[in-house]
Design a protein around this motif. Sequence first.
Motif, PDB file in Angstrom:
ATOM      1  N   GLU A 140       0.854  -1.185   0.000  1.00  0.00           N
ATOM      2  CA  GLU A 140       0.000   0.000   0.000  1.00  0.00           C
ATOM      3  C   GLU A 140       0.888   1.232   0.000  1.00  0.00           C
ATOM      4  O   GLU A 140       1.873   1.305   0.737  1.00  0.00           O
ATOM      5  CB  GLU A 140      -0.889  -0.001   1.234  1.00  0.00           C
ATOM      6  CG  GLU A 140      -1.929   1.093   1.227  1.00  0.00           C
ATOM      7  CD  GLU A 140      -2.900   0.967   2.390  1.00  0.00           C
ATOM      8  OE1 GLU A 140      -2.907   1.883   3.240  1.00  0.00           O
ATOM      9  OE2 GLU A 140      -3.639  -0.027   2.434  1.00  0.00           O
ATOM     10  N   GLY A 141       0.531   2.218  -0.828  1.00  0.00           N
ATOM     11  CA  GLY A 141       1.280   3.459  -0.881  1.00  0.00           C
ATOM     12  C   GLY A 141       1.293   4.160   0.467  1.00  0.00           C
ATOM     13  O   GLY A 141       0.392   3.972   1.293  1.00  0.00           O
ATOM     14  N   GLN A 142       2.274   5.009   0.672  1.00  0.00           N
ATOM     15  CA  GLN A 142       2.429   5.697   1.954  1.00  0.00           C
ATOM     16  C   GLN A 142       1.648   7.006   2.041  1.00  0.00           C
ATOM     17  O   GLN A 142       1.431   7.521   3.120  1.00  0.00           O
ATOM     18  CB  GLN A 142       3.908   5.979   2.209  1.00  0.00           C
ATOM     19  CG  GLN A 142       4.720   4.727   2.355  1.00  0.00           C
ATOM     20  CD  GLN A 142       6.180   5.037   2.629  1.00  0.00           C
ATOM     21  OE1 GLN A 142       6.641   6.153   2.458  1.00  0.00           O
ATOM     22  NE2 GLN A 142       6.902   4.033   3.054  1.00  0.00           N
ATOM     23  N   VAL A 143       1.238   7.535   0.893  1.00  0.00           N
ATOM     24  CA  VAL A 143       0.549   8.821   0.869  1.00  0.00           C
ATOM     25  C   VAL A 143      -0.795   8.647   0.189  1.00  0.00           C
ATOM     26  O   VAL A 143      -0.882   8.118  -0.914  1.00  0.00           O
ATOM     27  CB  VAL A 143       1.395   9.883   0.129  1.00  0.00           C
ATOM     28  CG1 VAL A 143       0.665  11.209   0.077  1.00  0.00           C
ATOM     29  CG2 VAL A 143       2.745  10.045   0.797  1.00  0.00           C
ATOM     30  N   GLY A 144      -1.840   9.103   0.863  1.00  0.00           N
ATOM     31  CA  GLY A 144      -3.181   9.047   0.296  1.00  0.00           C
ATOM     32  C   GLY A 144      -3.635  10.425  -0.148  1.00  0.00           C
ATOM     33  O   GLY A 144      -3.035  11.437   0.223  1.00  0.00           O
ATOM     34  N   SER A 145      -4.695  10.464  -0.932  1.00  0.00           N
ATOM     35  CA  SER A 145      -5.196  11.745  -1.404  1.00  0.00           C
ATOM     36  C   SER A 145      -6.665  11.644  -1.780  1.00  0.00           C
ATOM     37  O   SER A 145      -7.201  10.563  -1.981  1.00  0.00           O
ATOM     38  CB  SER A 145      -4.392  12.225  -2.615  1.00  0.00           C
ATOM     39  OG  SER A 145      -4.549  11.318  -3.692  1.00  0.00           O
ATOM     40  N   THR A 146      -7.301  12.803  -1.861  1.00  0.00           N
ATOM     41  CA  THR A 146      -8.656  12.934  -2.368  1.00  0.00           C
ATOM     42  C   THR A 146      -8.641  14.094  -3.337  1.00  0.00           C
ATOM     43  O   THR A 146      -8.272  15.199  -2.947  1.00  0.00           O
ATOM     44  CB  THR A 146      -9.648  13.231  -1.237  1.00  0.00           C
ATOM     45  OG1 THR A 146      -9.635  12.148  -0.333  1.00  0.00           O
ATOM     46  CG2 THR A 146     -11.049  13.415  -1.767  1.00  0.00           C
ATOM     47  N   PRO A 147      -8.965  13.872  -4.583  1.00  0.00           N
ATOM     48  CA  PRO A 147      -9.304  12.593  -5.213  1.00  0.00           C
ATOM     49  C   PRO A 147      -8.069  11.711  -5.293  1.00  0.00           C
ATOM     50  O   PRO A 147      -6.944  12.197  -5.109  1.00  0.00           O
ATOM     51  CB  PRO A 147      -9.792  13.006  -6.605  1.00  0.00           C
ATOM     52  CG  PRO A 147      -9.081  14.294  -6.880  1.00  0.00           C
ATOM     53  CD  PRO A 147      -8.940  14.987  -5.545  1.00  0.00           C
ATOM     54  N   PRO A 148      -8.251  10.420  -5.579  1.00  0.00           N
ATOM     55  CA  PRO A 148      -7.104   9.508  -5.657  1.00  0.00           C
ATOM     56  C   PRO A 148      -6.084   9.971  -6.697  1.00  0.00           C
ATOM     57  O   PRO A 148      -6.451  10.439  -7.775  1.00  0.00           O
ATOM     58  CB  PRO A 148      -7.735   8.184  -6.079  1.00  0.00           C
ATOM     59  CG  PRO A 148      -9.176   8.298  -5.751  1.00  0.00           C
ATOM     60  CD  PRO A 148      -9.518   9.746  -5.849  1.00  0.00           C
ATOM     61  N   ALA A 149      -4.802   9.852  -6.356  1.00  0.00           N
ATOM     62  CA  ALA A 149      -3.728  10.251  -7.270  1.00  0.00           C
ATOM     63  C   ALA A 149      -3.513   9.219  -8.373  1.00  0.00           C
ATOM     64  O   ALA A 149      -2.899   9.522  -9.395  1.00  0.00           O
ATOM     65  CB  ALA A 149      -2.436  10.454  -6.485  1.00  0.00           C
ATOM     66  N   PHE A 150      -3.987   8.000  -8.162  1.00  0.00           N
ATOM     67  CA  PHE A 150      -3.822   6.918  -9.130  1.00  0.00           C
ATOM     68  C   PHE A 150      -5.178   6.294  -9.405  1.00  0.00           C
ATOM     69  O   PHE A 150      -6.119   6.481  -8.651  1.00  0.00           O
ATOM     70  CB  PHE A 150      -2.860   5.857  -8.587  1.00  0.00           C
ATOM     71  CG  PHE A 150      -1.506   6.412  -8.237  1.00  0.00           C
ATOM     72  CD1 PHE A 150      -0.524   6.553  -9.207  1.00  0.00           C
ATOM     73  CD2 PHE A 150      -1.210   6.809  -6.932  1.00  0.00           C
ATOM     74  CE1 PHE A 150       0.717   7.071  -8.897  1.00  0.00           C
ATOM     75  CE2 PHE A 150       0.028   7.334  -6.610  1.00  0.00           C
ATOM     76  CZ  PHE A 150       0.999   7.464  -7.598  1.00  0.00           C
ATOM     77  N   ARG A 151      -5.275   5.527 -10.471  1.00  0.00           N
ATOM     78  CA  ARG A 151      -6.522   4.833 -10.782  1.00  0.00           C
ATOM     79  C   ARG A 151      -6.239   3.339 -10.873  1.00  0.00           C
ATOM     80  O   ARG A 151      -5.128   2.916 -11.218  1.00  0.00           O
ATOM     81  CB  ARG A 151      -7.159   5.360 -12.067  1.00  0.00           C
ATOM     82  CG  ARG A 151      -6.379   5.096 -13.313  1.00  0.00           C
ATOM     83  CD  ARG A 151      -7.004   5.766 -14.547  1.00  0.00           C
ATOM     84  NE  ARG A 151      -6.330   5.343 -15.750  1.00  0.00           N
ATOM     85  CZ  ARG A 151      -5.099   5.665 -16.101  1.00  0.00           C
ATOM     86  NH1 ARG A 151      -4.384   6.441 -15.323  1.00  0.00           N
ATOM     87  NH2 ARG A 151      -4.572   5.222 -17.213  1.00  0.00           N
ATOM     88  N   VAL A 152      -7.224   2.520 -10.565  1.00  0.00           N
ATOM     89  CA  VAL A 152      -7.086   1.069 -10.642  1.00  0.00           C
ATOM     90  C   VAL A 152      -6.753   0.700 -12.086  1.00  0.00           C
ATOM     91  O   VAL A 152      -7.354   1.213 -13.026  1.00  0.00           O
ATOM     92  CB  VAL A 152      -8.380   0.367 -10.163  1.00  0.00           C
ATOM     93  CG1 VAL A 152      -8.288  -1.132 -10.384  1.00  0.00           C
ATOM     94  CG2 VAL A 152      -8.633   0.679  -8.700  1.00  0.00           C
ATOM     95  N   GLY A 153      -5.769  -0.168 -12.234  1.00  0.00           N
ATOM     96  CA  GLY A 153      -5.315  -0.597 -13.556  1.00  0.00           C
ATOM     97  C   GLY A 153      -4.145   0.212 -14.088  1.00  0.00           C
ATOM     98  O   GLY A 153      -3.517  -0.172 -15.077  1.00  0.00           O
TER      99      GLY A 153
END
Length: 140
Positions: free
Chosen positions: A75-88
């Motif tokens: 799991e990445g160490q930094v979260g965000s809203t909106p997500p910085a990455f997308r599934v896939g």
Amino acid sequence: MSNRQFFWIFGGIFAGIGSIFLALGFGFFQHTRSFLATAATTTGEVIALERRRSSNVYYPVVKFVGSDGEPVRFEGQVGSTPPAFRVGQMVEVLYNPAQPQSARIRSFMELWFGATIFAGIGGVFFLIGGVSLVSQFRPR
């Protein structure tokens, strides 16, 4: 308490806290530098976006294959809203071949966020405290 005493105490506290935060920022910076010096690079895929606790902050979950051929999930160490990455999404992954669970996504936020925040806050506190202390040396 006189103004002079107040500014000595105020400046000392702010400069002290700033020094601690600057030291922590430098420690994070050194840790990341040493990690980068030994890290292997590969490509991974974002397989999920985990929402921690009841917040709306999303952390990327990445899967990659280590140098030993075993799949690794982290799991990445930094979260965000909106997500910085997308599934896939395919991302560049840095990891220690001896400890593939310590992997990180190669991005500014994942690598340098801690060092930047601590050094920035520390610098501001140290500057405020330093100005307060230096102002006490002015002739009255």
